[in-house]
Write a protein that holds these residues in place. Sequence first.
Motif, PDB file in Angstrom:
ATOM      1  N   GLN A  83       0.865  -1.182   0.000  1.00  0.00           N
ATOM      2  CA  GLN A  83       0.000   0.000   0.000  1.00  0.00           C
ATOM      3  C   GLN A  83       0.900   1.230   0.000  1.00  0.00           C
ATOM      4  N   ALA A  84       0.331   2.388  -0.059  1.00  0.00           N
ATOM      5  CA  ALA A  84       1.094   3.623  -0.254  1.00  0.00           C
ATOM      6  C   ALA A  84       2.166   3.866   0.807  1.00  0.00           C
ATOM      7  N   TYR A  85       1.942   3.429   2.041  1.00  0.00           N
ATOM      8  CA  TYR A  85       2.900   3.692   3.111  1.00  0.00           C
ATOM      9  C   TYR A  85       3.905   2.560   3.305  1.00  0.00           C
ATOM     10  N   ALA A  86       3.800   1.511   2.533  1.00  0.00           N
ATOM     11  CA  ALA A  86       4.673   0.344   2.663  1.00  0.00           C
ATOM     12  C   ALA A  86       5.970   0.565   1.880  1.00  0.00           C
ATOM     13  N   GLU A  87       6.869   1.295   2.483  1.00  0.00           N
ATOM     14  CA  GLU A  87       8.141   1.608   1.825  1.00  0.00           C
ATOM     15  C   GLU A  87       8.986   0.354   1.594  1.00  0.00           C
ATOM     16  N   THR A  88       9.666   0.336   0.487  1.00  0.00           N
ATOM     17  CA  THR A  88      10.607  -0.722   0.147  1.00  0.00           C
ATOM     18  C   THR A  88      11.969  -0.065  -0.017  1.00  0.00           C
ATOM     19  N   GLY A  89      12.996  -0.717   0.513  1.00  0.00           N
ATOM     20  CA  GLY A  89      14.327  -0.145   0.391  1.00  0.00           C
ATOM     21  C   GLY A  89      15.408  -1.190   0.556  1.00  0.00           C
ATOM     22  N   PRO A  90      16.654  -0.759   0.386  1.00  0.00           N
ATOM     23  CA  PRO A  90      17.774  -1.686   0.464  1.00  0.00           C
ATOM     24  C   PRO A  90      18.113  -2.050   1.911  1.00  0.00           C
ATOM     25  N   ILE A  91      18.446  -3.328   2.101  1.00  0.00           N
ATOM     26  CA  ILE A  91      18.950  -3.797   3.391  1.00  0.00           C
ATOM     27  C   ILE A  91      20.081  -4.793   3.160  1.00  0.00           C
ATOM     28  N   PHE A  92      20.753  -5.146   4.255  1.00  0.00           N
ATOM     29  CA  PHE A  92      21.800  -6.170   4.244  1.00  0.00           C
ATOM     30  C   PHE A  92      21.335  -7.341   5.099  1.00  0.00           C
ATOM     31  N   LEU A  93      21.839  -8.529   4.758  1.00  0.00           N
ATOM     32  CA  LEU A  93      21.508  -9.751   5.471  1.00  0.00           C
ATOM     33  C   LEU A  93      22.706 -10.686   5.369  1.00  0.00           C
ATOM     34  N   HIS A  94      23.082 -11.331   6.478  1.00  0.00           N
ATOM     35  CA  HIS A  94      24.141 -12.332   6.380  1.00  0.00           C
ATOM     36  C   HIS A  94      23.793 -13.303   5.245  1.00  0.00           C
ATOM     37  N   ALA A  95      24.762 -13.671   4.451  1.00  0.00           N
ATOM     38  CA  ALA A  95      24.515 -14.610   3.361  1.00  0.00           C
ATOM     39  C   ALA A  95      24.316 -16.028   3.882  1.00  0.00           C
ATOM     40  N   GLU A  96      24.921 -16.316   5.029  1.00  0.00           N
ATOM     41  CA  GLU A  96      24.790 -17.625   5.655  1.00  0.00           C
ATOM     42  C   GLU A  96      23.852 -17.514   6.850  1.00  0.00           C
ATOM     43  N   LYS A  97      23.297 -18.637   7.270  1.00  0.00           N
ATOM     44  CA  LYS A  97      22.355 -18.657   8.388  1.00  0.00           C
ATOM     45  C   LYS A  97      22.965 -17.978   9.613  1.00  0.00           C
ATOM     46  N   CYS A  98      22.171 -17.142  10.272  1.00  0.00           N
ATOM     47  CA  CYS A  98      22.588 -16.476  11.499  1.00  0.00           C
ATOM     48  C   CYS A  98      21.434 -16.557  12.487  1.00  0.00           C
ATOM     49  N   PRO A  99      21.722 -16.490  13.794  1.00  0.00           N
ATOM     50  CA  PRO A  99      20.635 -16.580  14.779  1.00  0.00           C
ATOM     51  C   PRO A  99      19.823 -15.297  14.808  1.00  0.00           C
ATOM     52  N   GLY A 100      18.521 -15.422  14.912  1.00  0.00           N
ATOM     53  CA  GLY A 100      17.676 -14.235  15.013  1.00  0.00           C
ATOM     54  C   GLY A 100      17.931 -13.497  16.321  1.00  0.00           C
ATOM     55  N   HIS A 101      17.653 -12.220  16.333  1.00  0.00           N
ATOM     56  CA  HIS A 101      17.815 -11.406  17.542  1.00  0.00           C
ATOM     57  C   HIS A 101      16.810 -11.858  18.592  1.00  0.00           C
ATOM     58  N   ASP A 102      17.178 -11.759  19.870  1.00  0.00           N
ATOM     59  CA  ASP A 102      16.309 -12.233  20.957  1.00  0.00           C
ATOM     60  C   ASP A 102      15.094 -11.342  21.205  1.00  0.00           C
ATOM     61  N   GLY A 103      15.092 -10.141  20.655  1.00  0.00           N
ATOM     62  CA  GLY A 103      13.954  -9.244  20.787  1.00  0.00           C
ATOM     63  C   GLY A 103      13.913  -8.444  22.071  1.00  0.00           C
ATOM     64  N   ARG A 104      14.645  -8.832  23.069  1.00  0.00           N
ATOM     65  CA  ARG A 104      14.593  -8.176  24.385  1.00  0.00           C
ATOM     66  C   ARG A 104      15.684  -7.127  24.572  1.00  0.00           C
ATOM     67  N   SER A 105      16.854  -7.415  24.126  1.00  0.00           N
ATOM     68  CA  SER A 105      17.980  -6.507  24.335  1.00  0.00           C
ATOM     69  C   SER A 105      18.084  -5.508  23.181  1.00  0.00           C
ATOM     70  N   LEU A 106      18.710  -4.373  23.475  1.00  0.00           N
ATOM     71  CA  LEU A 106      18.937  -3.370  22.438  1.00  0.00           C
ATOM     72  C   LEU A 106      19.841  -3.986  21.371  1.00  0.00           C
ATOM     73  N   PRO A 107      19.397  -4.013  20.124  1.00  0.00           N
ATOM     74  CA  PRO A 107      20.203  -4.621  19.066  1.00  0.00           C
ATOM     75  C   PRO A 107      21.550  -3.919  18.889  1.00  0.00           C
ATOM     76  N   PRO A 108      22.616  -4.700  18.705  1.00  0.00           N
ATOM     77  CA  PRO A 108      23.940  -4.097  18.493  1.00  0.00           C
ATOM     78  C   PRO A 108      23.980  -3.092  17.345  1.00  0.00           C
ATOM     79  N   ILE A 109      23.180  -3.309  16.290  1.00  0.00           N
ATOM     80  CA  ILE A 109      23.228  -2.375  15.158  1.00  0.00           C
ATOM     81  C   ILE A 109      22.711  -0.992  15.532  1.00  0.00           C
ATOM     82  N   LEU A 110      21.959  -0.886  16.637  1.00  0.00           N
ATOM     83  CA  LEU A 110      21.421   0.415  17.029  1.00  0.00           C
ATOM     84  C   LEU A 110      22.391   1.201  17.901  1.00  0.00           C
TER      85      LEU A 110
END
Length: 155
Positions: free
Chosen positions: A65-92
């Motif tokens: 829809q109109a507000y659903a922006e699409t843009g470039p991101i990066f992702l490990h090419a190999e499997k990596c563990p998902g973030h735990d959701g509780r702690s402040l992410p290192p990328i921030l």
Amino acid sequence: MNLRYIAMSDGEAERLQQGGRDAYGNLPNRDISDGDGVPCRHCLRNVERGEPYLILAYRPFSSVQAYAETGPIFLHAEKCPGHDGRSLPPILGSSKEYLLRGYGADERIVYGTGGIVPAENLAQRAGELLAQQEVAFVHVRSAKYNCYQCRIEAD
């Protein structure tokens, strides 16, 4: 208020890492990290120097829809563990400031919620936005390039 930092789902990350197509129907580009500013949107850590990563178009919304922006991101090419959701992410912690923007349950921008926030005030501002009845979630984006980093919800 407890915050939950939501990364790309395990299923979506695995699909892309296994050769799936991005939001524009293209195969992700593969590159090798120089170790500087390559944040993975699944584990929410930077891709270390010498590690392979994917560059792809991503739309972090459930609908087109109109507000659903699409843009470039990066992702490990190999499997990596998902973030735990509780702690402040290192990328921030890798930039001095971020763009925060509130969205309603309909995935549309809640006007008046967007703004650049110093990194040290990110959690506080996200909490303030999520305390507003009309805000269902917050996007954290790059202040320089508007690239999506992660989603924040109240727990």
